[in-house]
Write an enzyme that holds these catalytic residues in place. Structure first.
Site, PDB file in Angstrom:
ATOM      1  CD  GLU A  43      31.105   6.667   6.541  1.00 31.96           C
ATOM      2  OE1 GLU A  43      30.000   6.430   5.944  1.00 31.96           O
ATOM      3  OE2 GLU A  43      31.330   5.821   7.622  1.00 31.96           O
TER       4      GLU A  43
ATOM      5  CB  CYS B 280      16.058  -5.794  16.635  1.00 35.60           C
ATOM      6  SG  CYS B 280      16.201  -3.977  16.519  1.00 35.60           S
TER       7      CYS B 280
ATOM      8  CB  CYS C  47      10.582  -1.505  15.604  1.00 38.86           C
ATOM      9  SG  CYS C  47      10.459  -1.926  14.039  1.00 38.86           S
TER      10      CYS C  47
END
Length: 373
Positions: free
Chosen positions: A18, A174, A180
């Site tokens: 990370e 997507c 969205c």
């Protein structure tokens, strides 16, 4: 991560990945990550390493303070927490240097299965005028899958890295496009534009579509929206501050070593600030607008401290300029060369310095900018 039974080793591995992936793409990180984990497979191994070793492995990855903080935090876990990694996002953020909310959420969810979203980074509009009354962090925590928080957060990251990319997002591929808000607005705009194009009467828009199609009943939308940007209006980021321009004179001093190979003088930067602790060719910041002859004079004076003897400005040969863009600095290195005859005694009172061959130079903790030089 789930294949590693030791929770401390699992969290450490996720933590390293990370931190490396902050500001750096996966393709670049993979090789660095594998070499790091091979060299320091545990917190304890990293805690025993020197900062010089960390900088050498990190060289070229950029944002060098990340590696330094990783090592500082590893030492803290070993010395103050008995080698036990914090087990919650809150404690990870509070106890580990360099770990913010975004990274803490990732480590806690992936390593320990804590029900915490990887916010705010994945969902943050970063806008002075918020898009919603709900904070991005609360939104991430509300959306996260309770049974598989780590997988959910990684899926969200993967979506942002491969589909919902900053430029030319692949909306058709997507898997969550039906949710969205940006795509819905774009589709409505296209529908209104199509009606106008074919001369069809414009329908009165639904109240939920305020601001789309120039509804005459409502005040203008408060959210800034640029139709040319389409779905990439979101997430809305604050305008980036333009990097300041800086010029630095850099001299590659060279000599013949005892075995006949060319050697170059490198010196260590201060332990704080830009490129802290890394090695570089002797360098000096230049005032803007300085003419070449004056540049040579100030650089010659600076080099005298390293060589212990007067340096003639006329002996400096201008090689060219190297441009390197840091996140906040547009840096131009004005590169000079100076061959030296005979032995040069380095002053131990100055910053650490040493002579290296070209091979040793590339194995040292030097920045990408210096490798360009």
């Amino acid at each position: 991560a789930s294949t590693e039974p030791d929770a401390n080793r699992r969290a450490y591995a996720v933590w390293v990945s990370e931190i490396m992936l902050q500001q750096t793409q996966v393709a670049t990180v993979i090789d660095y990550y594998n070499r790091w984990m091979q060299k320091w497979p545990t917190l304890q191994a990293l805690a025993q390493a020197s900062l010089e070793e960390v900088n050498e492995l990190w060289a070229g990855l950029g944002y060098y303070s990340r590696g330094k903080r990783l090592q500082e935090a590893a030492r803290k876990v070993v010395s103050e927490l008995a080698g036990r990694m914090p087990r919650t996002a809150e404690d990870l953020q509070k106890l580990l240097p360099g770990v913010g909310r975004y990274t803490a959420g990732a480590i806690a969810s992936i390593s320990y299965g804590q029900e915490v979203g990887k916010g705010p980074g994945a969902l943050s509009p970063q806008s002075p005028a918020p898009l919603t009354a709900v904070s991005p962090r609360d939104m991430a925590n509300a959306l996260v899958d309770k049974s598989r928080p780590g997988d959910f957060n990684q899926a969200l990251m993967e979506l942002g890295a491969t589909v919902c990319v900053p430029k030319a997002p692949l909306c058709g591929e997507c898997p969550v496009k039906q949710h969205c808000r940006a795509r819905r607005r774009v589709e409505k705009e296209l529908a209104f534009a199509s009606q106008k194009l074919f001369g069809k009467p414009t329908l009165v828009p639904d109240v939920e579509d305020c601001g789309v199609g120039g509804c005459p009943l409502c005040p203008p939308a408060t959210e800034p929206w640029d139709s040319s940007l389409g779905v990439t209006n979101f997430p809305r980021k604050a305008a980036k501050k333009q990097p300041r321009a800086a010029r630095t004179a850099t001299c590659v001093l060279e000599r013949r070593g005892c075995h006949g190979a060319l050697e170059y003088l490198i010196v260590q930067r201060p332990s704080s600030g830009l490129l802290a602790g890394l090695w570089e060719f002797p360098s000096l910041p230049l005032a803007q607008g300085l003419q070449e002859e004056k540049q040579k004079e100030v650089l010659a004076d600076h080099l005298q401290a390293w060589t212990g003897r007067p340096v003639a400005a006329g002996g400096l040969r201008l090689i060219g300029e190297v441009v390197h863009i840091f996140s906040h600095i547009h840096q131009t290195y004005v590169v000079y060369s100076l061959p030296l005859d005979g032995d040069v005694t380095l002053d131990p009172a100055l910053s650490p310095s040493r002579w290296v061959t070209e091979e040793e130079f590339h194995a040292s903790a030097v920045s990408t900018a210096m490798k360009k030089v």
